[in-house]
Design an enzyme around this catalytic site. Structure first.
Site, mmCIF file in Angstrom:
data_model
loop_
_atom_site.group_PDB
_atom_site.id
_atom_site.type_symbol
_atom_site.label_atom_id
_atom_site.label_comp_id
_atom_site.label_asym_id
_atom_site.label_seq_id
_atom_site.Cartn_x
_atom_site.Cartn_y
_atom_site.Cartn_z
ATOM 1 N N ASP A 1 0.856 -1.181 0.000
ATOM 2 C CA ASP A 1 0.000 0.000 0.000
ATOM 3 C C ASP A 1 0.895 1.234 0.000
ATOM 4 O OD1 ASP A 1 -1.811 2.058 0.538
ATOM 5 O OD2 ASP A 1 -2.833 0.975 2.147
ATOM 6 N N THR B 1 -4.790 13.207 -14.533
ATOM 7 C CA THR B 1 -5.949 13.140 -15.420
ATOM 8 C C THR B 1 -6.374 14.523 -15.888
ATOM 9 O OG1 THR B 1 -8.313 12.552 -15.468
ATOM 10 C CG2 THR B 1 -7.412 13.172 -13.351
ATOM 11 N N ASP B 2 -7.077 14.564 -17.015
ATOM 12 C CA ASP B 2 -7.645 15.836 -17.480
ATOM 13 C C ASP B 2 -8.845 16.274 -16.654
ATOM 14 O OD1 ASP B 2 -9.448 13.910 -18.370
ATOM 15 O OD2 ASP B 2 -9.423 14.541 -20.470
ATOM 16 N N GLU B 3 -9.388 15.380 -15.832
ATOM 17 C CA GLU B 3 -10.589 15.718 -15.064
ATOM 18 C C GLU B 3 -10.342 16.798 -14.021
ATOM 19 O OE1 GLU B 3 -13.317 12.614 -14.011
ATOM 20 O OE2 GLU B 3 -12.344 11.191 -15.341
ATOM 21 N N TYR C 1 -13.353 12.246 -7.018
ATOM 22 C CA TYR C 1 -12.184 11.680 -7.708
ATOM 23 C C TYR C 1 -11.286 12.782 -8.250
ATOM 24 C CZ TYR C 1 -9.447 10.074 -11.681
ATOM 25 O OH TYR C 1 -8.425 9.871 -12.583
ATOM 26 N N PHE D 1 1.405 5.578 -10.884
ATOM 27 C CA PHE D 1 0.063 5.397 -11.429
ATOM 28 C C PHE D 1 -0.984 5.181 -10.333
ATOM 29 C CE2 PHE D 1 2.802 3.732 -14.867
ATOM 30 C CZ PHE D 1 2.265 4.364 -15.971
ATOM 31 N N ALA D 2 -0.579 4.646 -9.199
ATOM 32 C CA ALA D 2 -1.531 4.135 -8.208
ATOM 33 C C ALA D 2 -2.556 5.185 -7.826
ATOM 34 C CB ALA D 2 -0.776 3.664 -6.969
ATOM 35 N N LYS E 1 -7.393 13.930 -7.211
ATOM 36 C CA LYS E 1 -6.266 13.955 -8.145
ATOM 37 C C LYS E 1 -5.682 15.363 -8.255
ATOM 38 C CE LYS E 1 -4.663 11.235 -10.389
ATOM 39 N NZ LYS E 1 -3.497 10.336 -10.126
#
Length: 355
Positions: free
Chosen positions: A61, A136-138, A162, A83-84, A166
């Site tokens: 973890d 991410t693009d979000e 989410y 990436f996690a 990020k």
């Protein structure tokens, strides 16, 4: 410091594709693959690497600082590729706590472990070390139909737990560069698709439901727009950024493939009608519109010109070629799909799309 790299989340969708892609190359540096193996992590995705001495797997973890310190001390990696992450918006709406823990606390813990390790290297080792954070693009929020594409200078406006988690991780990575000098790089990618994609996401969900004769649930009016990036193209971009990216910089990675969700589903149905036809009708007949999810961003679109201008990267696949490869992979690998679709996953699908 060795030539090996430490990859977090390397049993998940993008991470596993990156590990497999990296180790296909003769003479590739080794990988220390760190994954907690939550529901979306799958060791069987990595089955082809059994016996490959270049691949060391550790079920760890990223919130466990002591375990991370031991991995850094034992393997002395030259780089971290991070990436996690918990990554499914729908799950973040139902249970945001895990997203805060993994995406924020986990990234912080990993940064602290990397900073301690990096601080103990000699000058040559410090100069060579890299920490690449995959995002991410979000984080940029939602675009109107005529708004310009997201660039690296677009302000952050996350709209889901989410994307907010990020965004926080991106800010932490940036801060560790400016405060401590940790040699970081960040990539913000658009929607990935391709082999080994967990079947809660749009494209594999539609393929699996279509083959099973189940409804194809489309949120709202189906006109939400996403930019689609084939996963092997994303992996190639990460390799370029890791090798030659400018320290402290962010690079947007996109496929230049803006599609509405409904367009994606229609294209998938047409491919399945060709490759796995039904007896007397089209897979399009299975499309069902369901209640839109809360805070559903209307449009994402990535401007990836900086990455092409500075590092010469651009996607090799079009949406059509990448999607055909993806559909064929799922048709050829139904055993992998069945293995990851546990009872708990099916229960979650029923809950999510009950309306």
């Amino acid at each position: 410091m060795t030539r090996d790299i430490l990859v977090t989340g390397g049993a998940g969708f993008i991470g596993a594709n990156f590990v497999l892609d990296w180790l296909r190359k003769d003479g590739a540096d080794g990988i220390i693959n760190v994954d907690k193996l939550t529901y979306a992590g799958n060791r069987k995705t990595l089955a082809s690497l059994k016996g490959d001495a270049r691949h060391i797997f550790s079920q760890t973890d990223i919130c466990d600082r002591a375990a991370l310190d031991k991995l850094f001390a034992a393997h002395k990696p030259r780089a971290v590729v991070h990436f996690a992450a918990e990554s499914h918006v729908d799950r973040s709406i139902h249970g945001p706590g895990e997203f805060i823990q993994t995406n924020i606390v986990g990234t912080f813990t990993l940064l602290e472990a990397a900073r301690a390790y990096w601080g103990g290297l000699d000058d040559v080792g410090k100069a060579a070390f890299r920490f690449l954070h995959v995002s991410t693009d979000e984080v940029f929020g939602s675009l109107g139909p005529n708004d310009p594409h997201f660039s690296e200078t677009t302000g952050y406006q996350p709209n889901s737990p989410y994307s907010a988690s990020k965004a926080a991780s991106d800010h932490l990575v940036r801060a560790y560069y400016h405060t401590y000098g940790l040699p970081v790089l960040t990539t913000n990618c658009s929607n990935n698709y391709g082999p080994y994609h967990f079947p809660e996401k749009l494209i594999p969900l539609m393929i699996n439901n279509a083959l099973a004769g189940k409804p194809l649930p489309v949120y709202g009016d189906g006109l939400n727009v996403r930019d689609w990036l084939y996963v092997s193209d994303h992996c190639a971009a990460i390799r370029e950024v890791l090798a030659r990216g400018r320290l402290g910089e962010t690079y947007n990675v996109g496929g230049w493939n803006e599609k509405t969700n409904l367009d994606v589903v229609h294209t998938l149905c047409d491919l399945l009608d060709e490759l796995r036809p039904k007896a007397a009708s089209s897979h399009r007949d299975q499309i069902t519109f369901v209640k839109d999810r809360p805070g559903h961003d209307r449009r994402y679109a990535i401007d990836a010109r900086k990455l092409e201008r500075e590092l010469g990267w651009k996607p090799a696949e079009t949406f059509e070629t990448g999607l055909r490869k993806t559909v064929q992979w799922y048709l050829d690998n139904q055993a992998w799909v069945e293995d990851v679709m546990s009872g708990d996953y099916r229960n979650w699908l029923t809950k999510q799309y009950a309306a």
